[in-house]
Design a protein around this motif. Structure first.
Motif, PDB file in Angstrom:
ATOM      1  N   GLY A   1       0.778  -1.234   0.000  1.00 26.99           N
ATOM      2  CA  GLY A   1       0.000   0.000   0.000  1.00 26.99           C
ATOM      3  C   GLY A   1       0.809   1.282   0.000  1.00 26.99           C
ATOM      4  N   MET A   2       2.128   1.183  -0.055  1.00 25.85           N
ATOM      5  CA  MET A   2       2.954   2.383   0.069  1.00 25.85           C
ATOM      6  C   MET A   2       2.726   3.358  -1.084  1.00 25.85           C
ATOM      7  N   GLY A   3       2.625   2.859  -2.312  1.00 23.53           N
ATOM      8  CA  GLY A   3       2.424   3.751  -3.445  1.00 23.53           C
ATOM      9  C   GLY A   3       1.139   4.545  -3.330  1.00 23.53           C
ATOM     10  N   ASP A   4       0.051   3.883  -2.979  1.00 23.52           N
ATOM     11  CA  ASP A   4      -1.228   4.579  -2.819  1.00 23.52           C
ATOM     12  C   ASP A   4      -1.156   5.605  -1.691  1.00 23.52           C
ATOM     13  N   HIS A   5      -0.457   5.250  -0.608  1.00 16.83           N
ATOM     14  CA  HIS A   5      -0.322   6.175   0.525  1.00 16.83           C
ATOM     15  C   HIS A   5       0.422   7.446   0.113  1.00 16.83           C
ATOM     16  N   ILE A   6       1.503   7.302  -0.607  1.00 10.32           N
ATOM     17  CA  ILE A   6       2.281   8.487  -1.003  1.00 10.32           C
ATOM     18  C   ILE A   6       1.477   9.358  -1.955  1.00 10.32           C
ATOM     19  N   ASN A   7       0.832   8.746  -2.937  1.00 11.29           N
ATOM     20  CA  ASN A   7       0.026   9.535  -3.870  1.00 11.29           C
ATOM     21  C   ASN A   7      -1.100  10.284  -3.149  1.00 11.29           C
ATOM     22  N   ALA A   8      -1.775   9.623  -2.206  1.00 15.86           N
ATOM     23  CA  ALA A   8      -2.949  10.215  -1.566  1.00 15.86           C
ATOM     24  C   ALA A   8      -2.599  11.198  -0.464  1.00 15.86           C
ATOM     25  N   ASN A   9      -1.590  10.899   0.352  1.00 15.71           N
ATOM     26  CA  ASN A   9      -1.367  11.636   1.589  1.00 15.71           C
ATOM     27  C   ASN A   9      -0.085  12.458   1.638  1.00 15.71           C
ATOM     28  N   ILE A  10       0.766  12.299   0.626  1.00 17.39           N
ATOM     29  CA  ILE A  10       2.002  13.078   0.593  1.00 17.39           C
ATOM     30  C   ILE A  10       2.087  13.912  -0.694  1.00 17.39           C
TER      31      ILE A  10
ATOM     32  N   PHE B   1      -0.506  14.132  -2.911  1.00 21.33           N
ATOM     33  CA  PHE B   1      -1.839  14.659  -3.212  1.00 21.33           C
ATOM     34  C   PHE B   1      -2.103  14.698  -4.715  1.00 21.33           C
ATOM     35  N   ARG B   2      -1.836  13.575  -5.365  1.00 19.33           N
ATOM     36  CA  ARG B   2      -1.990  13.531  -6.808  1.00 19.33           C
ATOM     37  C   ARG B   2      -2.772  12.282  -7.217  1.00 19.33           C
ATOM     38  N   GLU B   3      -2.968  12.110  -8.516  1.00 15.48           N
ATOM     39  CA  GLU B   3      -3.783  11.030  -9.043  1.00 15.48           C
ATOM     40  C   GLU B   3      -3.197   9.670  -8.656  1.00 15.48           C
ATOM     41  N   ASP B   4      -4.087   8.710  -8.440  1.00 18.06           N
ATOM     42  CA  ASP B   4      -3.641   7.404  -7.951  1.00 18.06           C
ATOM     43  C   ASP B   4      -2.977   6.548  -9.022  1.00 18.06           C
ATOM     44  N   PHE B   5      -3.080   6.938 -10.299  1.00 17.70           N
ATOM     45  CA  PHE B   5      -2.433   6.150 -11.347  1.00 17.70           C
ATOM     46  C   PHE B   5      -0.976   6.557 -11.585  1.00 17.70           C
ATOM     47  N   ARG B   6      -0.517   7.577 -10.900  1.00 20.18           N
ATOM     48  CA  ARG B   6       0.838   8.072 -11.148  1.00 20.18           C
ATOM     49  C   ARG B   6       1.872   7.108 -10.580  1.00 20.18           C
ATOM     50  N   PRO B   7       2.880   6.729 -11.359  1.00 24.29           N
ATOM     51  CA  PRO B   7       3.852   5.733 -10.905  1.00 24.29           C
ATOM     52  C   PRO B   7       5.033   6.360 -10.169  1.00 24.29           C
ATOM     53  N   PHE B   8       5.846   5.490  -9.576  1.00 18.67           N
ATOM     54  CA  PHE B   8       7.062   5.905  -8.885  1.00 18.67           C
ATOM     55  C   PHE B   8       8.265   5.199  -9.503  1.00 18.67           C
ATOM     56  N   ALA B   9       9.428   5.789  -9.313  1.00 20.63           N
ATOM     57  CA  ALA B   9      10.634   5.244  -9.935  1.00 20.63           C
ATOM     58  C   ALA B   9      11.409   4.370  -8.957  1.00 20.63           C
ATOM     59  N   PRO B  10      12.024   3.305  -9.464  1.00 17.15           N
ATOM     60  CA  PRO B  10      12.971   2.543  -8.656  1.00 17.15           C
ATOM     61  C   PRO B  10      14.383   3.110  -8.820  1.00 17.15           C
ATOM     62  N   ALA B  11      14.999   3.469  -7.712  1.00 19.29           N
ATOM     63  CA  ALA B  11      16.414   3.863  -7.715  1.00 19.29           C
ATOM     64  C   ALA B  11      17.207   2.640  -7.301  1.00 19.29           C
ATOM     65  N   VAL B  12      18.086   2.165  -8.177  1.00 21.77           N
ATOM     66  CA  VAL B  12      18.739   0.879  -7.988  1.00 21.77           C
ATOM     67  C   VAL B  12      20.259   1.035  -8.036  1.00 21.77           C
ATOM     68  N   LEU B  13      20.948   0.206  -7.259  1.00 25.37           N
ATOM     69  CA  LEU B  13      22.405   0.155  -7.347  1.00 25.37           C
ATOM     70  C   LEU B  13      22.782  -0.396  -8.719  1.00 25.37           C
ATOM     71  N   PRO B  14      23.695   0.243  -9.443  1.00 26.30           N
ATOM     72  CA  PRO B  14      24.002  -0.189 -10.811  1.00 26.30           C
ATOM     73  C   PRO B  14      24.404  -1.651 -10.921  1.00 26.30           C
ATOM     74  N   ASP B  15      25.136  -2.168  -9.944  1.00 22.30           N
ATOM     75  CA  ASP B  15      25.574  -3.558 -10.012  1.00 22.30           C
ATOM     76  C   ASP B  15      24.426  -4.548  -9.911  1.00 22.30           C
ATOM     77  N   HIS B  16      23.252  -4.082  -9.492  1.00 22.91           N
ATOM     78  CA  HIS B  16      22.105  -4.964  -9.317  1.00 22.91           C
ATOM     79  C   HIS B  16      21.006  -4.701 -10.346  1.00 22.91           C
ATOM     80  N   ALA B  17      21.223  -3.764 -11.252  1.00 25.28           N
ATOM     81  CA  ALA B  17      20.174  -3.415 -12.218  1.00 25.28           C
ATOM     82  C   ALA B  17      19.788  -4.608 -13.080  1.00 25.28           C
ATOM     83  N   ALA B  18      20.764  -5.368 -13.544  1.00 28.98           N
ATOM     84  CA  ALA B  18      20.467  -6.501 -14.413  1.00 28.98           C
ATOM     85  C   ALA B  18      19.741  -7.618 -13.675  1.00 28.98           C
TER      86      ALA B  18
END
Length: 484
Positions: free
Chosen positions: A350-359, A361-378
């Motif tokens: 539920g974290m994505g919905d919580h951030i969109n709704a309560n932090i 304050f934007r549409e619920d279909f908006r996505p979030f990005a994964p920030a990944v360590l380069p050595d683990h991207a693959a």
């Protein structure tokens, strides 16, 4: 004292350059390539008569019955390491519907530009032009085939917007409530528009590279922010090496003017760019303390050394806390890359919905990005490609669907950021610490702002947003703040 560039004068010359040329110089100045092609695609550039990069081989545009001004819509250049030379420029007349067709999309930009088409459809779907990029986030919810017409056609090496599709779009959203009431319809339109734009961009790359072959292409203009289309260029191997200017839209024009002034006007050598886009100023501890002077009494505030701060924040993230992360100079461009970010656990239910709704304050279909360590991207994403500017999509590997649920879009894609330790050390170390606790080398990353406001710049702005949203934790440089 710095070097004095204009000996004997306090007034440097004033030089004006046109829109696409500024975009091109922003790409030339920041690209890792020593030379190569530059392609600019946007909604509307300078009018033909004001272009400062017209080669004699570039004819004046014309169309029977049209006497108005023509504006840049795409331009192709060669960069030889010192100069930017125009090879081909295409122009389009403006088109503004002033009478009739009130229920059709507004066509107020250049008639045949990809960016203009995308803006028209965004306005149709959302009832405004506040954030054209939302269309890309909505598209995966749609079903193909909503509009039985192609939006673009290529003739004689030029891209044109056709007219037939506009008549099929006769239910524009008047406001957000209207959009929500008919969500699936508008998602279907977004899906169609995104697909048409991807095809148009791919077609333009094919046409330009067929006429002017190049192994390396630097790419800018507002259309270059379409991360889905960008990935398609690489997936389909339409270009061997692609560099996308991180501030590809009009905020990058300032960089282009600066690089043009340095290299073209002053004749100075190009200085290789280290990849860092975080050009903002850093704030001293005294400024942080001042921003917290009126903090509520029940906030817990502590100054910590870097290793302890990193460990504490990583542990809080692992517990499902949301963190406002404010470190060093802010990012230049539209993406928060770990200096002005909101961070969270990528798999917490539920974290994505919580951030969109309560932090946010934007549409619920908006996505979030994964920030990944380069050595683990693959290991986490199908292509595992390098993407330090969050400007390419990838596909989350099926086995990680739950662990990365909050950063994987409804269609299984993710707009990945690979975090380079060389210029993003504090953020890299935080992800590494989180990985050590959870086994997940990824954090949810979204811009430190809410709907309708720019990304925070100052400590005071960060504190205000922390106070008025459901954020649990705030990091201001080396200061950790927790709400009661």
């Amino acid at each position: 004292m710095g070097q004095r560039i204009f000996a004997g004068s306090d007034h440097p010359p004033i030089v004006s350059i046109s829109h696409h040329l500024a975009h091109a110089w922003s790409a030339a100045g920041t690209t890792p390539f020593e030379d190569g092609a530059i392609l600019i695609i946007d909604g509307c550039g300078s009018p033909f008569g004001q272009c400062t990069d017209l080669d004699p081989a570039i004819p004046a545009p014309s169309e029977p019955g049209y006497a108005g001004e023509w504006y840049e819509k795409d331009s192709f250049y060669h960069f030889d390491g010192r100069d930017v030379v125009p090879l081909l420029k295409d122009f389009s007349p403006c088109l503004q519907r002033t009478t009739g067709h009130e229920r059709q999309p507004r066509r107020g930009t250049t008639r045949h530009s990809i960016g203009g088409f995308y803006a028209d459809v965004s306005n149709y779907v959302f009832g405004n032009l506040d954030d054209v990029g939302k269309l890309m986030g909505l598209a995966p919810y749609g079903r193909p085939g909503a509009v039985p017409h192609a939006a673009f056609v290529v003739r004689d090496g030029r891209l044109f917007v056709q007219d037939e599709w506009a008549a099929a779009l006769d239910r524009p959203a008047s406001d957000y409530d209207a959009f929500r009431a008919d969500f699936q319809y508008y998602a279907d339109i977004a899906c169609w528009a995104q697909s048409e734009v991807e095809g148009a961009i791919a077609a333009l790359f094919r046409e330009r590279l067929a006429r002017f072959p190049a192994d390396r292409v630097a790419y800018a203009g507002g259309v270059a922010l379409n991360a889905v289309a960008n990935a398609r260029l690489l997936d389909e191997k339409l270009v061997q090496q692609l560099y996308i200017e991180p501030a590809a839209a009009d905020n990058g024009l300032a960089l282009g003017c600066a690089f043009h002034g340095w290299m073209k006007v002053l004749g100075r050598d190009r200085v290789p760019h280290d990849g860092n886009t975080c050009f903002g100023r850093s704030y001293a501890s005294a400024e942080v303390r001042q921003a917290l002077a009126d903090a509520p009494a029940d906030w817990r505030i502590a100054d910590l050394a870097a290793p302890e701060l990193t460990a504490r924040v990583a542990a809080l993230l692992a517990e499902g806390k949301t963190v406002g992360w404010f470190r060093d100079g802010s990012e230049f461009g539209p993406r928060a890359l770990g200096h002005r970010s909101i961070l969270a656990h990528p798999g917490w239910p539920g974290m994505g919905d919580h951030i969109n709704a309560n932090i946010k304050f934007r549409e619920d279909f908006r996505p979030f990005a994964p920030a990944v360590l380069p050595d683990h991207a693959a290991a986490c994403f199908e292509s595992g490609r390098d993407s330090p500017y969050m400007i390419l999509v990838d596909r989350t590997k099926p086995g990680l669907a739950d662990a990365l649920a909050n950063v994987t879009h409804v269609n299984g894609t993710a707009r990945v950021q690979t975090v380079d330790r060389g210029w993003n050390a504090a953020f890299h170390d935080l992800i590494e610490a989180f990985h050590g606790i959870t086994g997940i080398p990824v954090l949810l990353n979204t811009s430190f702002n809410r709907r309708g406001m720019p990304i925070v710049e100052t400590p005071s702005e960060a504190v205000s947003l922390f106070a008025e949203t459901a954020l649990d934790v705030l990091v201001l440089q080396d200061t950790l703040i927790l709400k009661a």
